[in-house]
Scaffold this motif. Structure first.
Motif, PDB file in Angstrom:
ATOM      1  N   THR A   1      44.368  30.555  38.939  1.00 35.00           N
ATOM      2  CA  THR A   1      43.245  29.505  39.140  1.00 35.00           C
ATOM      3  C   THR A   1      42.517  30.215  40.323  1.00 35.00           C
ATOM      4  OG1 THR A   1      44.920  27.704  38.836  1.00 35.00           O
ATOM      5  CG2 THR A   1      42.918  27.457  39.973  1.00 35.00           C
ATOM      6  N   PHE A   2      40.876  30.227  39.951  1.00 32.90           N
ATOM      7  CA  PHE A   2      40.216  30.845  40.611  1.00 32.90           C
ATOM      8  C   PHE A   2      38.937  30.334  40.812  1.00 32.90           C
ATOM      9  CE2 PHE A   2      42.504  33.970  37.883  1.00 32.90           C
ATOM     10  CZ  PHE A   2      42.929  35.049  38.694  1.00 32.90           C
ATOM     11  N   PRO A   3      38.213  30.487  42.055  1.00 35.68           N
ATOM     12  CA  PRO A   3      37.114  30.159  42.203  1.00 35.68           C
ATOM     13  C   PRO A   3      35.951  30.595  41.106  1.00 35.68           C
ATOM     14  CG  PRO A   3      37.735  31.088  44.243  1.00 35.68           C
ATOM     15  CD  PRO A   3      38.472  31.370  43.261  1.00 35.68           C
ATOM     16  N   THR A   4      35.136  29.687  40.588  1.00 35.25           N
ATOM     17  CA  THR A   4      34.350  30.106  39.324  1.00 35.25           C
ATOM     18  C   THR A   4      32.831  29.620  39.732  1.00 35.25           C
ATOM     19  OG1 THR A   4      36.350  29.576  38.058  1.00 35.25           O
ATOM     20  CG2 THR A   4      34.115  29.803  36.915  1.00 35.25           C
ATOM     21  N   ILE A   5      32.062  30.552  39.182  1.00 33.26           N
ATOM     22  CA  ILE A   5      30.417  30.341  38.907  1.00 33.26           C
ATOM     23  C   ILE A   5      30.343  29.623  37.555  1.00 33.26           C
ATOM     24  CG2 ILE A   5      28.271  31.193  39.153  1.00 33.26           C
ATOM     25  CD1 ILE A   5      29.362  33.319  40.921  1.00 33.26           C
TER      26      ILE A   5
ATOM     27  N   ASN B   1      27.587  24.111  26.453  1.00 32.90           N
ATOM     28  CA  ASN B   1      28.495  24.932  26.726  1.00 32.90           C
ATOM     29  C   ASN B   1      28.514  25.250  28.120  1.00 32.90           C
ATOM     30  OD1 ASN B   1      30.909  26.376  26.392  1.00 32.90           O
ATOM     31  ND2 ASN B   1      30.140  27.801  24.908  1.00 32.90           N
ATOM     32  N   PHE B   2      29.434  25.868  28.510  1.00 33.44           N
ATOM     33  CA  PHE B   2      29.474  26.567  30.017  1.00 33.44           C
ATOM     34  C   PHE B   2      29.904  27.924  29.961  1.00 33.44           C
ATOM     35  CE2 PHE B   2      30.601  22.168  31.793  1.00 33.44           C
ATOM     36  CZ  PHE B   2      29.247  21.970  32.249  1.00 33.44           C
ATOM     37  N   HIS B   3      29.238  28.831  30.741  1.00 35.99           N
ATOM     38  CA  HIS B   3      29.727  30.095  31.034  1.00 35.99           C
ATOM     39  C   HIS B   3      30.242  30.322  32.433  1.00 35.99           C
ATOM     40  CE1 HIS B   3      29.078  34.198  32.590  1.00 35.99           C
ATOM     41  NE2 HIS B   3      28.973  34.657  31.258  1.00 35.99           N
ATOM     42  N   ARG B   4      31.596  30.960  32.365  1.00 30.56           N
ATOM     43  CA  ARG B   4      32.200  31.064  33.616  1.00 30.56           C
ATOM     44  C   ARG B   4      32.456  32.581  34.187  1.00 30.56           C
ATOM     45  NH1 ARG B   4      37.369  28.928  30.813  1.00 30.56           N
ATOM     46  NH2 ARG B   4      36.220  29.841  29.143  1.00 30.56           N
ATOM     47  N   ILE B   5      32.236  32.650  35.527  1.00 29.70           N
ATOM     48  CA  ILE B   5      32.611  33.790  36.187  1.00 29.70           C
ATOM     49  C   ILE B   5      33.531  33.670  37.112  1.00 29.70           C
ATOM     50  CG2 ILE B   5      31.588  35.956  37.523  1.00 29.70           C
ATOM     51  CD1 ILE B   5      28.770  35.161  36.505  1.00 29.70           C
ATOM     52  N   PHE B   6      34.753  34.376  36.897  1.00 29.97           N
ATOM     53  CA  PHE B   6      35.831  33.988  37.680  1.00 29.97           C
ATOM     54  C   PHE B   6      35.651  35.068  38.817  1.00 29.97           C
ATOM     55  CE2 PHE B   6      37.119  32.346  33.764  1.00 29.97           C
ATOM     56  CZ  PHE B   6      37.809  31.049  34.178  1.00 29.97           C
ATOM     57  N   ILE B   7      35.787  34.365  40.101  1.00 29.10           N
ATOM     58  CA  ILE B   7      35.578  35.406  41.232  1.00 29.10           C
ATOM     59  C   ILE B   7      36.934  34.937  42.259  1.00 29.10           C
ATOM     60  CG2 ILE B   7      33.399  35.603  41.131  1.00 29.10           C
ATOM     61  CD1 ILE B   7      33.077  33.481  43.285  1.00 29.10           C
ATOM     62  N   THR B   8      36.819  35.716  43.405  1.00 32.22           N
ATOM     63  CA  THR B   8      37.956  35.500  44.448  1.00 32.22           C
ATOM     64  C   THR B   8      37.094  34.805  45.595  1.00 32.22           C
ATOM     65  OG1 THR B   8      37.511  37.562  45.527  1.00 32.22           O
ATOM     66  CG2 THR B   8      38.936  37.771  44.035  1.00 32.22           C
ATOM     67  N   ALA B   9      37.934  34.386  46.657  1.00 26.39           N
ATOM     68  CA  ALA B   9      37.612  33.639  47.732  1.00 26.39           C
ATOM     69  C   ALA B   9      36.393  34.418  48.423  1.00 26.39           C
ATOM     70  CB  ALA B   9      38.774  33.259  48.681  1.00 26.39           C
ATOM     71  N   ASP B  10      36.531  35.761  48.521  1.00 24.70           N
ATOM     72  CA  ASP B  10      35.437  36.570  49.325  1.00 24.70           C
ATOM     73  C   ASP B  10      34.496  37.248  48.461  1.00 24.70           C
ATOM     74  OD1 ASP B  10      37.202  38.313  47.804  1.00 24.70           O
ATOM     75  OD2 ASP B  10      37.645  39.587  49.295  1.00 24.70           O
ATOM     76  N   GLY B  11      34.336  36.681  47.225  1.00 18.93           N
ATOM     77  CA  GLY B  11      33.232  36.812  46.452  1.00 18.93           C
ATOM     78  C   GLY B  11      33.329  38.133  45.567  1.00 18.93           C
ATOM     79  N   ALA B  12      34.369  38.576  45.280  1.00 24.05           N
ATOM     80  CA  ALA B  12      34.693  39.750  44.430  1.00 24.05           C
ATOM     81  C   ALA B  12      35.089  39.268  43.160  1.00 24.05           C
ATOM     82  CB  ALA B  12      35.774  40.755  44.805  1.00 24.05           C
ATOM     83  N   LYS B  13      35.047  40.270  42.033  1.00 23.15           N
ATOM     84  CA  LYS B  13      35.266  39.760  40.799  1.00 23.15           C
ATOM     85  C   LYS B  13      36.750  39.316  40.651  1.00 23.15           C
ATOM     86  CE  LYS B  13      32.051  42.088  38.123  1.00 23.15           C
ATOM     87  NZ  LYS B  13      31.747  43.710  37.246  1.00 23.15           N
ATOM     88  N   ALA B  14      37.350  38.473  40.029  1.00 23.97           N
ATOM     89  CA  ALA B  14      38.770  38.067  40.038  1.00 23.97           C
ATOM     90  C   ALA B  14      39.610  39.137  39.187  1.00 23.97           C
ATOM     91  CB  ALA B  14      38.806  36.608  39.253  1.00 23.97           C
ATOM     92  N   PRO B  15      40.812  39.287  39.691  1.00 22.89           N
ATOM     93  CA  PRO B  15      41.608  40.333  39.138  1.00 22.89           C
ATOM     94  C   PRO B  15      42.046  40.171  37.758  1.00 22.89           C
ATOM     95  CG  PRO B  15      42.756  39.228  40.712  1.00 22.89           C
ATOM     96  CD  PRO B  15      41.424  38.650  40.614  1.00 22.89           C
ATOM     97  N   VAL B  16      41.205  40.098  36.742  1.00 22.20           N
ATOM     98  CA  VAL B  16      41.412  39.706  35.359  1.00 22.20           C
ATOM     99  C   VAL B  16      40.747  40.693  34.334  1.00 22.20           C
ATOM    100  CG1 VAL B  16      42.565  37.325  35.914  1.00 22.20           C
ATOM    101  CG2 VAL B  16      39.934  37.837  35.316  1.00 22.20           C
TER     102      VAL B  16
END
Length: 410
Positions: free
Chosen positions: A215-219, A232-247
């Motif tokens: 589960t990740f913070p998401t734009i 529809n929704f477009h999702r960008i999965f990120i981390t708490a420090d604003g990096a790309k999620a490790p997926v």
């Protein structure tokens, strides 16, 4: 270049005429079987992996057992090809036909070929190589009310927890944009933040199953249809420090509602009658920061040609193309980004818009080069004073200084 408008025999964009015929014919899966035999194995094994019909896109393995056609009846997903030789979102139906050489690999000619194959006046003269296989899948491309209700419920569940990017909890999203060198301001429109969305991915061992990666913070950005509805929704999965999620798939879209075709994300809306169009939320925001004008983005380069632009709202459109590498062993000698962006430019020009085409210059032909967000950040364009001067500066980095085609009254 100055050119007089020419009257078309169609009363609407060709893409819309073709889509209506496709809907009447039972969807893109049946169009494949009508136009070409390249996808027959995938059609009779719908949703299951078969050998890729484009072995030239692979290495020594030739794509054995790597390709499948989506069995989903989602508008925009039905008939989508999924393969390791393609981007994470796969290729849409028209892109697959073009890759197969239908219409010589040209967007407009491909649509015309489909039109001839489905139009009652010409379909009897259209012959494919052999008898079409029976397609086991969606009988038509119209979603049943229950499915529409299910998808709306999923989107509503996401929407209820969205907050603006200036909300105290949206710090990861602000950090994400800051890390990319494109600071936020209050002009950003249909781009929000969700504190935590689950990321599901295909199982590597069991293709029909999904696994939860976290589960990740998401734009979250909203696609709006031609009539302004969120579809529809477009999702960008990120981390708490604003990096790309490790997926693997950092960016994903949800299952869309009816009306998704031609939709786009409104990044910014201003008073002027100039619209900037590109692909990608971050790039679109960077372009708005440079120009200070209205900006919309498509989901991917392959959906660019269908993006709806309201003639009542805009007179001029600036299209910001990527400059993707030319793929080997392909007839078409241009990368996907610039090819589909140019198809949008051609369509909008015929619809009566003044069109400017901006493609980064100097990129290598066989490798991914800088896109416009890279140019804006790396060249310090946002540090320059005045939107006019910033735009003129970017023209110095564009092929041929930007290509402008202007419509004039007959």
């Amino acid at each position: 270049m100055i050119r007089k408008s020419e009257k078309s025999k169609f009363n609407e964009p060709l893409s819309e005429t073709v889509q209506k015929l496709v809907d009447q014919f039972g969807g893109w899966l049946n169009v494949f079987s009508r136009v070409t035999n390249s996808f027959d194995r995938a059609l009779v094994n719908l949703g299951k992996t078969v050998d890729c019909p484009f072995p030239h896109r692979h290495g020594n393995g030739g794509g054995k057992g790597k390709f499948r056609l989506s069995a989903s009846d989602v508008v925009g997903h039905e008939g989508r090809g999924i393969c390791t030789c393609m981007q994470d979102g796969g290729m849409g139906a028209v892109a697959l036909l073009m890759e197969d050489g239908v219409g010589g690999g040209q967007y407009a000619q491909c649509l015309l070929t489909v039109l001839r194959a489905l139009d009652p006046a010409t379909k009897d003269t259209h012959v494919r190589k052999e008898t079409a296989p029976v397609v086991v899948g969606p009988k038509n491309s119209v979603m049943d009310p229950q499915e529409v209700a299910r998808r709306k419920e999923r989107l509503d569940l996401i929407a209820r927890d969205l907050v603006s990017l200036d909300h105290p909890t949206a710090a990861p999203a602000r950090a994400y944009f800051k890390n990319r060198g494109i600071p936020l301001n209050s002009n950003i429109q249909d781009v929000k933040f969700h504190p935590g969305l689950k990321h599901w991915a295909d199982s590597e061992t069991e293709p029909e199953k999904k696994v939860l990666l976290g589960t990740f913070p998401t734009i979250v950005s909203a696609f709006r249809s031609k009539d302004g509805r969120v579809v529809n929704f477009h999702r960008i999965f990120i981390t708490a420090d604003g990096a790309k999620a490790p997926v693997k798939e950092v960016k994903k879209i949800c299952s869309p509602m009816p009306g998704f075709s031609g939709s786009a994300i409104t990044i910014a809306k201003t008073e002027g009658r100039v619209l900037h169009v590109t692909e990608g939320v971050e790039k679109g925001w960077a372009i708005h920061l440079v120009t200070g004008e209205s900006t919309k983005v498509a989901y991917s380069c392959t959906t660019l040609p269908t993006v709806h632009v309201d003639r009542a709202m805009y007179d001029s459109v600036v299209i910001w193309s990527d400059c993707d590498p030319v793929k080997p062993n392909r007839t078409r000698q241009s990368g996907d980004g610039q090819y589909f962006a140019w198809e949008l430019a051609r369509r909008l020009f015929t619809e009566g818009f003044d069109v400017t085409f901006m493609m980064p210059d100097g990129n290598p032909a066989n490798a991914k080069g800088r896109d416009w967000e890279d140019v804006i950040v790396q060249e310090g364009v946002l540090d320059l004073s005045g939107s006019y001067y910033r735009f003129q500066t970017l023209k110095t980095f564009a092929a041929k200084g930007g290509v402008h085609k202007r419509q004039i009254a007959a």
